[in-house]
Enzyme design. Structure first.
Site, PDB file in Angstrom:
ATOM      1  CE  LYS A   1       3.483 -40.605  28.182  1.00 57.69           C
ATOM      2  NZ  LYS A   1       2.700 -41.036  27.015  1.00 57.69           N
TER       3      LYS A   1
ATOM      4  NE  ARG B   1       0.657 -46.850  22.765  1.00 58.72           N
ATOM      5  CZ  ARG B   1       1.212 -45.699  23.188  1.00 58.72           C
ATOM      6  NH1 ARG B   1       2.529 -45.637  23.421  1.00 58.72           N
ATOM      7  NH2 ARG B   1       0.481 -44.617  23.369  1.00 58.72           N
TER       8      ARG B   1
ATOM      9  CE1 TYR C   1      35.719 -51.014  35.171  1.00 61.52           C
ATOM     10  CE2 TYR C   1      34.063 -49.271  34.977  1.00 61.52           C
ATOM     11  CZ  TYR C   1      34.757 -50.199  35.747  1.00 61.52           C
ATOM     12  OH  TYR C   1      34.492 -50.318  37.071  1.00 61.52           O
TER      13      TYR C   1
ATOM     14  CG  MET D   1      26.897 -47.985  38.421  1.00 67.91           C
ATOM     15  SD  MET D   1      26.926 -49.271  39.685  1.00 67.91           S
ATOM     16  CE  MET D   1      27.034 -50.741  38.681  1.00 67.91           C
TER      17      MET D   1
END
Ligand SMILES: *Cc1c(COP(=O)(O)O)cnc(C)c1O
Length: 368
Positions: free
Chosen positions: A39, A133, A264, A312
């Site tokens: 998966k 779940r 930043y 980013m």
């Protein structure tokens, strides 16, 4: 590899994945066979590539999370059984049948919805033994058994399974919890014995190594195939190693004077004159921003700590102690000495999330 890709890329060693598979198989019950969980693009490693490498070893049982993943494997020529472990919209039932894909039945309501379509879908009932779940509630075993029996007359029922939620823990209370989950599952499995289901399974990677059941014909192998640990405290069998390494390069080197800030938010202030390298990888590549001022990379075998926030597409590292780096020098973001489990441990998550999070813009390169 073409030079164009030498910004940020992942190398996946398919031979190591094959090795991990063989070592894992040698360490579980000799009667068990392995369903390989591919998966989420094989936990970021590339589902088709991984499945092809394992098909060479005779693997013929696969698990995925959704319809698109299942179809991708089929379209790539992967044969054998493909089980979708989670929800598939009812509109996709025809395609599931066309592609010979097995669907998990996640609830009674879901089973009823399939019945309404009048289609004979190949499926396996999920049983909830304590994770809350998906699945039928194993705390009502009679009802569970009765439901499975009645639906088996109408659906093409091929198995039942449950999922363990603390099989990776060595703490006594969690070992007991896992044993209770397995016992609850076995009560249901005993109750539907007369259906002679092909697939009755409850063990994940951790469960296969550290727990057992009388229904251990099938183990669902996920994270350990990729050489990572279900829990950071685990000790894996000898020879199982991460198959993935993540590389980038130095794009620029500069000196930063004592008292200057980096990145930043001005979260890092140089307490001395420093040599700083910029790395052209960022959170848009899946390089977690939580690593800001915490993580490190490896350059020429030496540790270079991250300074300032991860941006980013770039971040900065301190290379004051590393003299021979220059523009284009290859660096390691994930390697044998600092793997996805180590990185995850630094920022309070799990290796699974690190490898699944490496974004699609990072090219995968396969080695043997
Ligand atoms: C993801 C998953 C697995 C594999 O778990 P690992 O911890 O990676 O071995 C097995 N079974 C189910 C139902 C899953 O969702």
């Amino acid at each position: 590899m073409v030079e164009l890709l030498r910004r940020s890329w992942v190398e996946i060693n398919l031979t190591q994945i094959q090795k991990n598979f063989k070592i894992y198989q040698a360490n579980i019950s000799p009667t068990a066979s392995v369903m390989v969980v591919v998966k989420a693009d094989a936990y970021g490693h590339g589902d088709v590539e991984v499945a092809n490498a394992l098909q060479e070893l005779g693997v013929c049982s696969w698990a995925v999370s959704n319809f698109n993943e299942a179809c991708k494997l089929r379209n790539a020529g992967i044969s054998g059984e493909i089980l979708i472990l989670g929800y598939t919209p009812i509109e996709n039932i025809d395609s599931l049948i066309e592609n010979n894909i097995t669907q998990a039945i996640i609830s009674e309501e879901y089973a009823e919805a399939i019945l309404k379509t009048g289609k004979k879908l190949k499926c396996q009932f999920a049983i909830d033994t304590g994770m809350n779940r998906i699945g039928l509630d194993a705390d009502c075993p009679e009802k569970c058994i009765e439901k499975i029996e009645s639906f088996s007359k109408i659906l093409n029922l091929d198995g039942i399974f449950t999922h363990l939620c603390v099989a990776d823990s060595s703490e006594k209370k969690f070992k007991d919890y896992t044993q209770t989950q397995i016992q609850k599952f076995e009560i249901i499995a005993d109750g539907v014995k007369n259906l002679h289901l092909n697939n009755v399974h409850c063990l994940n990677s951790a469960g296969g190594l550290w727990h057992s059941t009388k229904y251990n014909s099938l183990v669902r192998l996920g994270i350990i195939l990729y050489g990572l640990k279900p829990d950071y405290s685990n000790i894996l069998p000898d020879g199982i190693k991460p198959a993935l390494s993540w590389k980038s390069v130095v794009s620029m080197i500069k000196t930063v004077k004592k008292g200057e800030y980096i990145g930043y938010g001005c979260t890092f202030k140089a307490d001395r004159d420093m040599l700083v390298a910029t790395i052209p990888t960022g959170y848009a590549d899946g390089y977690n921003r939580m690593l800001s001022n915490i993580g490190h990379v490896v350059i020429n075998g030496k540790i270079a700590p991250i300074v300032g926030r991860v941006c980013m597409d770039q971040f900065m590292v301190d290379i004051s102690e590393i003299s021979n780096a220059k523009m284009g020098t290859e660096i390691e973001l994930l390697s044998e000495s600092y793997n996805a489990d180590d990185m995850a441990n630094d920022i309070g998550t799990i290796g699974y999330e690190i490898v699944c999070g490496i974004s699609k813009r990072v090219p995968r390169v396969y080695t043997r």
